[in-house]
Write a protein that holds these residues in place. Structure first.
Motif, PDB file in Angstrom:
ATOM      1  N   ALA A 149       0.827  -1.209   0.000  1.00 20.84           N
ATOM      2  CA  ALA A 149       0.000   0.000   0.000  1.00 20.84           C
ATOM      3  C   ALA A 149       0.862   1.260   0.000  1.00 20.84           C
ATOM      4  O   ALA A 149       0.537   2.248  -0.671  1.00 20.84           O
ATOM      5  CB  ALA A 149      -0.915  -0.008   1.225  1.00 20.84           C
ATOM      6  N   LYS A 150       1.965   1.215   0.724  1.00 21.41           N
ATOM      7  CA  LYS A 150       2.874   2.370   0.771  1.00 21.41           C
ATOM      8  C   LYS A 150       3.462   2.645  -0.607  1.00 21.41           C
ATOM      9  O   LYS A 150       3.543   3.799  -1.048  1.00 21.41           O
ATOM     10  CB  LYS A 150       3.992   2.095   1.773  1.00 21.41           C
ATOM     11  N   VAL A 201       3.039   7.043  -4.634  1.00 26.52           N
ATOM     12  CA  VAL A 201       3.007   7.521  -6.020  1.00 26.52           C
ATOM     13  C   VAL A 201       1.668   8.174  -6.337  1.00 26.52           C
ATOM     14  O   VAL A 201       1.606   9.265  -6.910  1.00 26.52           O
ATOM     15  CB  VAL A 201       3.270   6.352  -6.994  1.00 26.52           C
ATOM     16  N   ALA A 202       0.568   7.520  -5.936  1.00 21.93           N
ATOM     17  CA  ALA A 202      -0.770   8.020  -6.265  1.00 21.93           C
ATOM     18  C   ALA A 202      -1.164   9.226  -5.417  1.00 21.93           C
ATOM     19  O   ALA A 202      -1.757  10.183  -5.923  1.00 21.93           O
ATOM     20  CB  ALA A 202      -1.794   6.896  -6.091  1.00 21.93           C
ATOM     21  N   PHE A 218      -1.003  11.704   1.490  1.00 25.00           N
ATOM     22  CA  PHE A 218      -1.945  11.016   2.370  1.00 25.00           C
ATOM     23  C   PHE A 218      -1.376   9.721   2.969  1.00 25.00           C
ATOM     24  O   PHE A 218      -2.065   9.055   3.737  1.00 25.00           O
ATOM     25  CB  PHE A 218      -3.241  10.676   1.616  1.00 25.00           C
ATOM     26  N   TRP A 219      -0.123   9.369   2.617  1.00 29.61           N
ATOM     27  CA  TRP A 219       0.410   8.088   3.051  1.00 29.61           C
ATOM     28  C   TRP A 219       0.453   7.978   4.577  1.00 29.61           C
ATOM     29  O   TRP A 219       0.012   6.987   5.158  1.00 29.61           O
ATOM     30  CB  TRP A 219       1.791   7.862   2.461  1.00 29.61           C
ATOM     31  N   LEU A 220       1.000   8.974   5.258  1.00 30.62           N
ATOM     32  CA  LEU A 220       1.133   8.892   6.708  1.00 30.62           C
ATOM     33  C   LEU A 220      -0.227   8.855   7.401  1.00 30.62           C
ATOM     34  O   LEU A 220      -0.389   8.179   8.424  1.00 30.62           O
ATOM     35  CB  LEU A 220       1.970  10.065   7.232  1.00 30.62           C
ATOM     36  N   TYR A 221      -1.204   9.570   6.832  1.00 30.92           N
ATOM     37  CA  TYR A 221      -2.557   9.509   7.401  1.00 30.92           C
ATOM     38  C   TYR A 221      -3.137   8.100   7.246  1.00 30.92           C
ATOM     39  O   TYR A 221      -3.796   7.587   8.165  1.00 30.92           O
ATOM     40  CB  TYR A 221      -3.473  10.526   6.718  1.00 30.92           C
TER      41      TYR A 221
END
Length: 370
Positions: free
Chosen positions: A326-327, A332-333, A337-340
């Motif tokens: 998922a990371k 990339v996408a 928002f990755w850390l959230y």
């Protein structure tokens, strides 16, 4: 006079028949299917496994080894470490030092010294680089460096009966202190930039497809080997004592066992596993720097174990693939928002899936839900 006999429970098998089948399938995928799809299937085919996919899966398998190591100490022994990133990085730096020496005079400064030493006006290698040109000595350091640090730290921590949140905080502080130390240029570990621009390993270019696939296969075999070892360990008497320590350490002491030796042994073994993972990680990723010791990285290892399911062994491996897959996609996408997402995932698993993904699947199977 009759003497009552006690029938002790039989030791469970390392894997069930279905488990051995899954293991053999995984072995074939790592050793046969992946190399064929990457090296022999044409690049324009939908079945081709790209070099990017090889590097990504190889990296995640290194992370899965760390998650498995975390499960041994957290899931089966009840010791939550927030400093395993240090052991991962120590193994990575041991391998990185060897790879830097393998560059030889192919660096930017055409010197026998690594480029960063020439830039800093160093005249000779520091003492701790003495055997860095030997692959055998490197293999020893990959095991000895994280193992020794873990043993010394664990010896004093466990003898002092430090446990719970206090132990977790101390491990995180230790990792943060090491990160600050490795950031300093005078330590001889490349400072902020660390080690990169690797050329060869055992005289063979690192960037070739065959070498990338060799490292991929070695990583997969190491992960599968550590998984079998962990299964054997937790099914043994030693493993049962570890679980007893996790559930009721005081009762274990009253039964005549000293928890210190058991905790110190599994703690050191877990650190060595992370060191091996770090050594496999560096040549595949192509860089090692102090950021690998950041507290956030160590916390992520615990998250992988929690998401997959503690005390299951396969769960942390699944968790490492879920979270890092998922990371890879989200950075990339939607990188902002990755850390959230990571925080929400951890909170969601804690609230709604306390046994993790694998633990929940086992519960559903036990209830007869397909």
């Amino acid at each position: 006079m009759t003497v009552a006999s006690i029938n002790l429970p039989e030791r469970p098998a390392v894997l069930s028949r279905a488990g051995w089948t899954a293991f053999v399938v995984a072995l074939l995928v790592v050793c046969a299917l992946a190399p064929v799809l990457n090296l022999f299937v044409p690049g324009d085919s939908m079945f081709h496994m790209s070099d990017y996919a090889v590097a990504l899966v190889g990296k995640i398998m290194c992370y899965a080894i760390c998650a498995l190591a975390m499960d041994l100490i957290w899931g089966y022994t009840g010791i939550l470490s927030l400093g395993h990133g240090l052991f991962f990085a120590l193994g990575g730096y041991a391998m990185g030092m060897y790879l830097m020496r393998q560059i030889g005079r192919d660096g930017n400064y055409k010197s026998d010294l690594p480029d960063f030493m020439v830039f800093l006006d160093w005249r000779a290698l520091p003492w701790h680089w003495s055997f860095s040109d030997s692959f055998g000595a490197t293999l020893f350091l990959i095991v000895a460096a994280p193992g020794l640090v873990a043993f010394v730290f664990g010896f004093f921590a466990f003898r002092s009966r430090i446990k719970g949140v206090y132990f977790s905080i101390i491990t995180q502080a230790m990792t943060f202190a090491a990160m600050l130390l490795f950031f300093r240029n005078e330590t001889g570990f490349g400072g902020n930039n660390g080690f990169t621009d690797f050329k060869r390993i055992l005289g063979v270019p690192v960037a070739t497809p065959s070498m990338r696939m060799t490292l991929f296969v070695l990583t997969g075999l190491t992960l599968l080997g550590f998984f079998l070892f962990a299964r054997w360990l937790v099914a043994s008497k030693f493993g049962r004592v570890l679980q007893a320590i996790r559930d009721a350490e005081s009762r274990v002491m009253f039964c005549g066992y000293s928890p210190v030796g058991y905790k110190l042994t599994i703690w050191t073994l877990s650190a060595i596993m992370c060191g091996v993972a770090g050594a496999l990680y560096v040549p595949q990723v192509g860089i090692i720097n102090p950021s690998e010791m950041s507290p956030a990285n160590s916390i992520e290892i615990a998250i992988w174990a929690a998401v997959g399911g503690r005390a299951t062994l396969i769960g942390p491996i699944v968790g490492a693939f879920i979270v890092n897959g998922a990371k890879s996609w989200l950075t990339v996408a939607a990188p902002e928002f990755w850390l959230y997402f990571l925080g929400a995932l951890f909170i969601g698993v804690t609230l709604f899936l306390p046994d993790g993904v694998v633990g929940q699947v086992k519960k559903l199977r036990g209830k007869g839900v397909s």
